[in-house]
Write an enzyme that holds these catalytic residues in place. Structure first.
Site, PDB file in Angstrom:
ATOM      1  N   CYS A   1       4.239   8.276   2.248  1.00 58.17           N
ATOM      2  CA  CYS A   1       3.109   7.356   2.072  1.00 58.17           C
ATOM      3  C   CYS A   1       1.938   8.064   1.403  1.00 58.17           C
ATOM      4  O   CYS A   1       1.274   7.528   0.511  1.00 58.17           O
ATOM      5  CB  CYS A   1       2.669   6.797   3.424  1.00 58.17           C
ATOM      6  SG  CYS A   1       3.958   5.905   4.307  1.00 58.17           S
TER       7      CYS A   1
ATOM      8  N   CYS B   1       3.218   9.464   7.778  1.00 60.04           N
ATOM      9  CA  CYS B   1       4.284   9.354   6.760  1.00 60.04           C
ATOM     10  C   CYS B   1       3.944  10.195   5.531  1.00 60.04           C
ATOM     11  O   CYS B   1       2.982   9.895   4.804  1.00 60.04           O
ATOM     12  CB  CYS B   1       4.484   7.894   6.373  1.00 60.04           C
ATOM     13  SG  CYS B   1       5.673   7.682   5.026  1.00 60.04           S
TER      14      CYS B   1
END
Length: 740
Positions: free
Chosen positions: A65, A62
């Site tokens: 993230c 991600c």
């Protein structure tokens, strides 16, 4: 308690909430990082934690993230606190991630990209940085797309907190520091002397000079105390350093002196609580004196409006402790401290107009108003005074011993560092209270431990916020949170932009008002706009029924007549308002009301000339004397009652000068206008020499001087006039200025 932060997706409607969360929670150090390996691990370490936990749902693949991770870790590194950070890999714990609705979207939200910076500025320039009604700081926020807050710092400094994108934060900080730099004088070294009590010298110096060295390190100033002083009980303290260093050192010295020297303070309480505070045979006062070490007397000579006064003498700490205990007894004597003690502001009478701020909007469509006027400045001073007091109190000082619905208190609002008056509207089992801030109308949930007792000296100013409803409208069938947001935008809620309001019914609960935004090119009726947007509906009842017996309307032309009308308002197709123009022709000398194209105001005017069929009329504005051509549709009949006022300009002519020919040269008119600054409200010196008969009637002959120069003589010097030898009638006093 767990606070969930989804790195993979933060919904757009929650972006602001997420950014506020990151700013408002004090995260602990990286040592408190929790790696969640299982659902049991999650229940034990997160849900079972006695501390608040921020949970970061993340994944190795991600991108957002990875963007958010250093932000959180940096916050953890830089902000010690009582909150832990937990990380959950959504690939390893998919069921847990699904339970908390973590998604694999790739949005990088505003919260992930924001940065917060804090820096201090001298308290003396805070007002310049904020600007009148927050104008300066709001301009910086709007131009940089940042959010700027202020909170208490050390001594005379304030802390500026800027949040936004890193590059925007840098621009905002540069703008604020530029303002500070222009306002501050250079810190040139100087020397200041101040007298300190002899009894305080030991406390100031400290053991082996520890206290005075600490003061010097903290302020950067050089501090020394002479062994001899102005008298046996005083000593002279010399401070050397810049203005800022000297100012900080003086404050530290005053604080040290205050803590060990006696002073007196008056504490006002409601008169009905005096007996309870004193106690049977003075038992309560004796107990307070014994526990605080202060000396307390009741001032029987004080004559306040429903208030009594105690005089407390002692050191600063003794007085603070005595105040806490006295106000604690006051709260016990008046459990519903609020409604009876604080007056409420009143709206003007029905039908009256007033300027107002909209300070808050309710979910049901009601608005909270602050009337623009002297009380706005007084409220600013009250908030500043309360903040300076309550910021410096310990957690036990002025603490409320009992809290119930209706209790008056003082509390901060959200992330704002100021203290405001509030009333408790609800209590929660979790130790929180729902507060209504009485001067603004907005609400907030605050921990009970944060609340402070409202001191009696802060009850004088009535509560400034008044709840009102928009007249003639009600909530529409599709009312939603978006309706509330649109109403906030239309009313410029909390931007401190004045709107115009008219009271429709001041006796209804809540009062009903019409609200108009006059800050744009065209006035905006807030209720009409809300109806147009589909958020509200017109109330079809007797509220719009007109009672002809109450009013006197101008008469309309006869049935079948064709006339010019102007549509001024539409409530609905069954009720609209027109203005009609009754003047079908104009004769020289007629007196009318005319609008000026310069400022759209209306003035009294007299017709100079008009040709039938023309779309404009040549007028002279009676109270100013200038002539203009005005379109017919901007002319109205003058109401008879406006003729009772005298005409405020008087026709005159310049004394002792005549034109070189039969008429005045336009250059002469221009010279007079330029030197006298005609129409610019520049005061002139005028002397009447005589009254003469002219073709314009009997006029006062005057000598006018601008900045010491007689304009009459200037005309002659410029060759545009000649000295009058005799006193025949002057052919013309001056030419009129016509504008087509």
């Amino acid at each position: 308690m767990a606070v969930l932060l989804r790195s993979c997706k933060i919904h757009k409607c929650c972006e602001q909430a997420a950014s506020v969360l990151l700013r408002s929670i004090n995260l602990s150090s990286p040592r408190n990082l929790i790696e969640v390996k299982s659902e049991a691990d999650f229940k034990e370490k997160v849900l079972g934690s006695k501390k608040p936990v921020v949970v970061d749902f993340h994944a190795e693949w991600c991108g957002p993230c990875k963007t958010l991770a250093p932000v959180l870790e940096g916050a953890v590194q830089n902000r010690g606190g009582r909150v832990e950070l937990a990380k959950v890999d959504i690939d390893e714990l998919q069921d847990l991630a699904m339970n908390y609705k973590a998604r694999d979207d790739e949005d990088v939200t505003k919260a992930e990209q924001e940065a917060t910076v804090e820096f201090s500025i001298p308290g003396t320039v805070v007002g310049c940085v904020i600007g009148k009604r927050g104008g300066n700081v709001r301009q910086v926020e709007e131009s940089t797309s940042t959010r700027i807050k202020f909170k208490a710092g050390t001594l005379d400094d304030k802390i500026v907190v800027i949040t936004g994108r890193p590059e925007a934060v840098a621009r905002a900080r540069a703008a604020i520091e530029a303002t500070v730099e222009t306002r501050l004088k250079p810190d040139d070294p100087n020397t200041v002397s101040m007298v300190v009590p002899r009894c305080a010298v030991g406390r100031i110096i400290g053991r082996q000079g520890s206290n005075i060295r600490s003061m010097q390190r903290e302020t950067g100033a050089q501090i020394s105390i002479n062994s001899s002083g102005t008298s046996g009980d005083e000593r002279v303290c010399t401070i050397k350093g810049s203005d800022t260093q000297v100012r900080k050192a003086q404050q530290l010295l005053r604080d040290a002196i205050m803590k060990i020297t006696e002073r007196s303070e008056a504490i006002a309480v409601p008169l009905e609580t005096v007996g309870r505070i004193i106690g049977k045979q003075g038992s309560n006062i004796q107990r307070i004196q014994q526990e605080s070490g202060s000396i307390i007397t009741y001032d029987q000579s004080f004559s306040g409006d429903g208030m009594g006064r105690f005089l407390v003498r002692g050191t600063e700490d003794q007085i603070q402790e005595a105040r806490r205990m006295l106000l604690g007894l006051q709260t016990e004597a008046t459990p519903l401290q609020s409604a009876k003690l604080l007056a409420m502001s009143k709206l003007p009478n029905t039908g009256e107009y007033f300027s107002t701020f909209v300070s808050a909007v309710e979910g049901d469509g009601d608005v909270w108003l602050q009337e623009v006027g002297p009380n706005c400045t007084e409220l600013d001073g009250l908030v500043e005074a309360m903040t300076s007091v309550y910021d410096n109190l310990t957690s036990t000082h002025d603490r409320l011993s009992r809290v119930s619905v209706g209790t008056l208190c003082v509390a901060p609002f959200g992330s704002d560092s100021s203290w405001y008056r509030a009333v408790v509207e609800g209590l929660d089992a979790n130790g929180t209270a729902t507060l209504r801030f009485v001067d603004f109308g907005d609400t907030s949930v605050v921990e009970l431990a944060t609340l402070k007792a409202l001191r009696a000296e802060y009850l004088t100013l009535p509560a400034q916020a008044v709840r009102c409803s928009l007249a003639h409208v009600k909530q529409g069938k599709h009312w939603s949170v978006h309706s509330e947001l649109d109403l906030s935008t239309l009313t410029k809620c909390s931007t401190w932009t004045p709107l115009m309001a008219r009271v429709i019914n001041c006796t209804s609960i809540p009062p009903t008002i019409e609200l108009i935004d006059t800050t744009t090119d065209e006035d905006i009726d807030i209720a009409s706009e809300m109806v147009t947007l589909g958020h509200m509906e017109w109330i079809q009842d007797t509220s719009l029924t007109l009672k002809p017996s109450v009013f006197t309307y101008v008469s309309l032309p006869s049935t079948g007549s064709v006339f010019t009308a102007f549509l001024t308002a539409v409530h609905n197709p069954a009720l609209l308002f027109i203005q009609t123009m009754h003047i079908s022709t104009f004769a020289p000398g007629d007196v009318v009301a005319a609008s000026s194209s310069d400022d759209q105001s209306w003035y009294r005017a007299q017709v100079i000339s008009y040709a039938q069929g023309d779309d404009s009329v040549l007028l002279r504005y009676l109270d100013y004397g200038d002539c203009h051509r005005v379109r017919v549709h901007m002319i109205r009949p003058l109401l008879p009652e406006l003729m009772h006022y005298p005409v405020f300009t008087v026709p005159c002519c310049l004394a002792g000068v005549v034109p070189n020919g039969l008429t005045w040269d336009p250059a002469a008119t221009k010279l007079v206008q330029e030197h006298a600054k005609a129409g610019q409200d520049m005061p002139l010196s005028a002397v009447i020499s005589s009254y003469v008969e002219t073709e314009n009637g009997k006029l006062a002959a005057v000598t006018l001087s601008a900045e010491g120069q007689p304009i009459n003589a200037l005309l002659i010097e410029a060759g545009l006039a000649q000295q009058q030898q005799t006193t025949p009638a002057i052919r013309e006093c001056g030419e009129e200025r016509h504008e087509d």
